[in-house]
Design a protein around this motif. Sequence first.
Motif, PDB file in Angstrom:
ATOM      1  N   ARG A 437      74.075  21.064 -43.395  1.00 20.73           N
ATOM      2  CA  ARG A 437      73.163  22.207 -43.458  1.00 20.73           C
ATOM      3  C   ARG A 437      73.899  23.463 -43.015  1.00 20.73           C
ATOM      4  O   ARG A 437      74.588  23.474 -42.003  1.00 20.73           O
ATOM      5  N   ASP A 438      73.744  24.513 -43.829  1.00 23.54           N
ATOM      6  CA  ASP A 438      74.387  25.789 -43.542  1.00 23.54           C
ATOM      7  C   ASP A 438      73.468  26.617 -42.632  1.00 23.54           C
ATOM      8  O   ASP A 438      72.283  26.791 -42.938  1.00 23.54           O
ATOM      9  N   ARG A 439      74.019  27.102 -41.523  1.00 23.18           N
ATOM     10  CA  ARG A 439      73.222  27.863 -40.537  1.00 23.18           C
ATOM     11  C   ARG A 439      72.561  29.102 -41.149  1.00 23.18           C
ATOM     12  O   ARG A 439      71.400  29.396 -40.864  1.00 23.18           O
ATOM     13  N   ASP A 440      73.290  29.836 -42.002  1.00 29.12           N
ATOM     14  CA  ASP A 440      72.782  31.117 -42.481  1.00 29.12           C
ATOM     15  C   ASP A 440      71.769  30.963 -43.605  1.00 29.12           C
ATOM     16  O   ASP A 440      70.741  31.627 -43.619  1.00 29.12           O
ATOM     17  N   THR A 441      72.071  30.068 -44.564  1.00 25.19           N
ATOM     18  CA  THR A 441      71.160  29.933 -45.709  1.00 25.19           C
ATOM     19  C   THR A 441      70.128  28.836 -45.466  1.00 25.19           C
ATOM     20  O   THR A 441      69.121  28.761 -46.169  1.00 25.19           O
TER      21      THR A 441
END
Length: 462
Positions: A437-441
Amino acid sequence: MKNITLEELVSYLKDVGFVYQGSEIYGGLSNTWDFGPLGVELKNNIKQAWWQKFVRESKENVGLDSAILMNKEVWVATGHIASFSDPLIDCRRCKARFRADKLVEDFSNGTVEADGMSNDELYNYLVDNKVKCPTCGATDFTPIRKFNLMFKTFQGVLEDAKSEVYLRPETAQGIFVNFKNVLRTTRKKLPFGIAQVGKSFRNEITPGNFVFRTREFEQMELEFFCKPGTELEWFNYWRKYCFDFLVSLGVKPENLRMRDHSQEELAFYSNATTDIEFLFPWGFGELWGIASRTDYDLKSHQNHSKENLEYLDPETNTKYLPYVVEPSVGVERMLLSVLFSAYDEEEVGTEDKKDVRKVLHLIPRLAPYKVAVLPLIKKVHGDKAQEIYTELSKHFSCVYDDTANIGKRYRREDQIGTPYCICVDDETLTNNTVTIRDRDTMQQVTLKLDEVVSWVENKLLF
Ligand code: GAP
């Protein structure tokens, strides 16, 4: 974008483990700060990023790590013992102490450049304008005295004038006194630079604004030696290089400005100086100083030590003292500007279930942890997750967390800036795949386990 106040930032950094009050269990020691598990990682990452750009990727430059304690004559030569001082003034009524130049600047809302003013000029300004003591409101100040900012101590068992030593107030002089050594051992030709990162100490009269101004801090300094006459070209080169570096760390250009020193403000030996300033919550403040220092430092050391520090130019067969361009920045100020730029509070969730997530949008390279390894269900996926954590930790800094539900764990990682969370679930056990999981998106991708290291390493380039 949330504009966080300084107080909010300090409290958040303490809560999650970036920065603590120094000597806290003894009631603290004012204006000292300790970097916790996350802070030390972030600080190290900033220093490594600087080293990467200013030493490894700059073909002209090499590194150095000189001693903090140096022969006292170093500071005699440079004028630090005689004049590395601030103008100290006391209020006669309440006994509070101030820097006279700061009083003038604050009173004039920054419209008067107090840096270049003499003590008499400062004093007259305070009297003529009936400037009040910020603590008690009186207008009864003592005359201004010079207060030397260097910490003095003694080397060895005797405490006499001969054994006096100073904690260095800048790392730069360790570079100048090693100029000949580096030249001889690297066989460098001009232009070339020597870079150093290390602690510096100044007995500041008015430390404050958290880690912005402290008595113990770290500097990252480059002394770039070049042929006289080419220094302004190099000055412009490094000025832009520093600005671009800050932007590459995620500092927004709109929060930066280049402030060129006026003729009156320039130190007597400098023919150009620019401060890169960052918009802190209390206003623009100096982040990075870039100064063209002519041959002042080498000449001072040559005159005082009687060692010839000249460079033999192989092209012209003439000898001369190189000129110097010096970009000098404090690690803690860079850390502050990076944190103010990265911190945000974002509305997330659905229409009927709104929520706010705290998130630190650090570029992956600076993040304390690059990857969090999170087993979906501890009992079922814990062993596999531990195995993955052990393997990934060999490549970059990771954290393992198996407490609370997965949503809460994602939030925990968001607020400390972890860019990637790996969820270990049934698919991992059966297919050797994980979701990242990408923190920003907040989007997820699925990867084969053996692709994870190179996938993350690619994201760490900048
Ligand atoms: N060798 C040049 C030199 O030391 P400076 O402007 O006095 O120049 C350079 O310091 C940088 O060091 C500043 O731009 C700032 O980032 C940092 N710095 C200076 N004094 C500091 C302090 N008391 N606390 C934290 N950082 C400081």
